[in-house]
Enzyme design. Structure first.
Site, PDB file in Angstrom:
ATOM      1  CE  LYS A  24      -1.826   0.709   4.082  1.00  0.00           C
ATOM      2  NZ  LYS A  24      -1.401   1.990   4.676  1.00  0.00           N
ATOM      3  NE  ARG A  81      -3.200   1.948  11.051  1.00  0.00           N
ATOM      4  CZ  ARG A  81      -2.079   2.216  10.372  1.00  0.00           C
ATOM      5  NH1 ARG A  81      -1.951   3.343   9.720  1.00  0.00           N
ATOM      6  NH2 ARG A  81      -1.108   1.341  10.353  1.00  0.00           N
ATOM      7  NE  ARG A 127       7.901 -16.550   7.453  1.00  0.00           N
ATOM      8  CZ  ARG A 127       6.587 -16.803   7.396  1.00  0.00           C
ATOM      9  NH1 ARG A 127       5.804 -16.502   8.420  1.00  0.00           N
ATOM     10  NH2 ARG A 127       6.058 -17.357   6.336  1.00  0.00           N
ATOM     11  NE  ARG A 167      11.323  -1.159  10.519  1.00  0.00           N
ATOM     12  CZ  ARG A 167      10.216  -0.600  10.078  1.00  0.00           C
ATOM     13  NH1 ARG A 167       9.994  -0.467   8.800  1.00  0.00           N
ATOM     14  NH2 ARG A 167       9.316  -0.173  10.929  1.00  0.00           N
ATOM     15  NE  ARG A 197       3.275  -1.900  13.293  1.00  0.00           N
ATOM     16  CZ  ARG A 197       4.563  -2.088  13.573  1.00  0.00           C
ATOM     17  NH1 ARG A 197       5.201  -3.119  13.083  1.00  0.00           N
ATOM     18  NH2 ARG A 197       5.204  -1.235  14.319  1.00  0.00           N
TER      19      ARG A 197
HETATM   20  P1  AMP Z   1       2.015   2.604   9.525  1.00  0.00           P
HETATM   21  O1  AMP Z   1       3.371   2.984   9.066  1.00  0.00           O
HETATM   22  O2  AMP Z   1       0.913   3.269   8.746  1.00  0.00           O
HETATM   23  O3  AMP Z   1       1.821   1.119   9.627  1.00  0.00           O
HETATM   24  O4  AMP Z   1       1.877   3.165  11.026  1.00  0.00           O
HETATM   25  C1  AMP Z   1       2.771   2.781  12.045  1.00  0.00           C
HETATM   26  C2  AMP Z   1       2.090   2.897  13.393  1.00  0.00           C
HETATM   27  O5  AMP Z   1       1.682   4.246  13.636  1.00  0.00           O
HETATM   28  C3  AMP Z   1       0.820   2.074  13.551  1.00  0.00           C
HETATM   29  O6  AMP Z   1       1.095   0.745  13.887  1.00  0.00           O
HETATM   30  C4  AMP Z   1       0.118   2.833  14.668  1.00  0.00           C
HETATM   31  O7  AMP Z   1       0.668   2.560  15.936  1.00  0.00           O
HETATM   32  C5  AMP Z   1       0.441   4.275  14.318  1.00  0.00           C
HETATM   33  N1  AMP Z   1      -0.579   4.874  13.417  1.00  0.00           N
HETATM   34  C6  AMP Z   1      -0.397   5.325  12.152  1.00  0.00           C
HETATM   35  N2  AMP Z   1      -1.541   5.805  11.637  1.00  0.00           N
HETATM   36  C7  AMP Z   1      -2.473   5.654  12.605  1.00  0.00           C
HETATM   37  C8  AMP Z   1      -3.862   5.940  12.686  1.00  0.00           C
HETATM   38  N3  AMP Z   1      -4.541   6.473  11.656  1.00  0.00           N
HETATM   39  N4  AMP Z   1      -4.496   5.631  13.845  1.00  0.00           N
HETATM   40  C9  AMP Z   1      -3.845   5.113  14.887  1.00  0.00           C
HETATM   41  N5  AMP Z   1      -2.558   4.798  14.868  1.00  0.00           N
HETATM   42  C10 AMP Z   1      -1.857   5.069  13.741  1.00  0.00           C
END
Ligand code: AMP
Length: 197
Positions: free
Chosen positions: A22, A97, A134, A142, A153
């Site tokens: 994405k 989200r 993986r 990381r 996640r």
């Molecule tokens: P991402 O890179 O989009 O997977 O975001 C990394 C982390 O940031 C997520 O696992 C959440 O902890 C936090 N995060 C990012 N966007 C949101 C959102 N819209 N609502 C809540 N948490 C978010």
């Protein structure tokens, strides 16, 4: 609905689980449409990196794989969408989200007398996503991406974000793309889905 924004720029949301591709597709499409790709995950990571008050507040919850609370995210997205570069159009990668975030975005759009044009969903089976995770773990090692956090996640996505698919589908905005294909093919289908091919 007719496109009412200056220059005909679009308002697009990207939905999809971690490792669906994405983020890559969002950045490519936003670039070709001349709109900012707004990744809330990147914004938060940068806040953590520079040790701001927001960063300190969200650090632990991000590392756990859980979501940051809706009120905090409402402040983040409101401020970002008010910036000059997002006035005409934008592509949101990682927001909304939760169903509460869908309502916040709806409210922000009502206030600017705007609507969404497309919600692009890129999905793939859990086995494919886990396998990609993986591979990434092996490649970049990381340490914030341990296998249990990766799993968490994905579970958080399926539980809290997947219900958004039905909401946007009912509004006729959803464009489903199979993420289990070559990157170039996914890219072609994404562009076609938003009328860019
Ligand atoms: P991402 O890179 O989009 O997977 O975001 C990394 C982390 O940031 C997520 O696992 C959440 O902890 C936090 N995060 C990012 N966007 C949101 C959102 N819209 N609502 C809540 N948490 C978010």
């Amino acid at each position: 609905m007719a496109d009412a924004s200056p220059g005909g720029k679009k308002r697009i949301v990207f939905l999809g689980p971690p490792n669906s591709g994405k983020g890559t597709q969002a950045a490519t499409l936003a670039e070709s449409l001349g709109i900012p790709a707004i990744s809330t995950g990147e914004m938060l990571r940068s806040a953590v990196g520079s040790g701001t008050e927001l960063g300190e507040r969200v650090k632990d919850i991000m590392e756990s794989g859980q979501l940051v609370d809706d009120d905090t995210m409402a402040d983040v997205i409101r401020a970002r969408l008010a910036a000059d570069d997002a006035v005409g159009g934008f592509l949101l990668d990682g927001y909304p989200r939760t169903t509460a975030q869908v309502e916040t975005l709806r409210q922000i759009l009502v206030e600017r007398v705007d609507t969404l044009d497309d919600v692009v969903l890129i999905d793939a089976p859990d086995e494919v996503l886990s396998q990609r995770a993986r591979k990434r773990l092996r490649q970049d090692g990381r340490k914030d991406d341990h296998e249990d956090v990766v799993r968490e996640r994905l579970e958080v996505y399926r539980r809290q974000t997947e219900p958004l698919i039905e909401i946007y589908d009912k509004e006729g905005l959803l464009r489903r793309i199979d993420g289990d294909q070559a990157i170039e093919e996914v890219g072609r289908q994404v562009a076609a889905a938003v009328g860019e091919s």
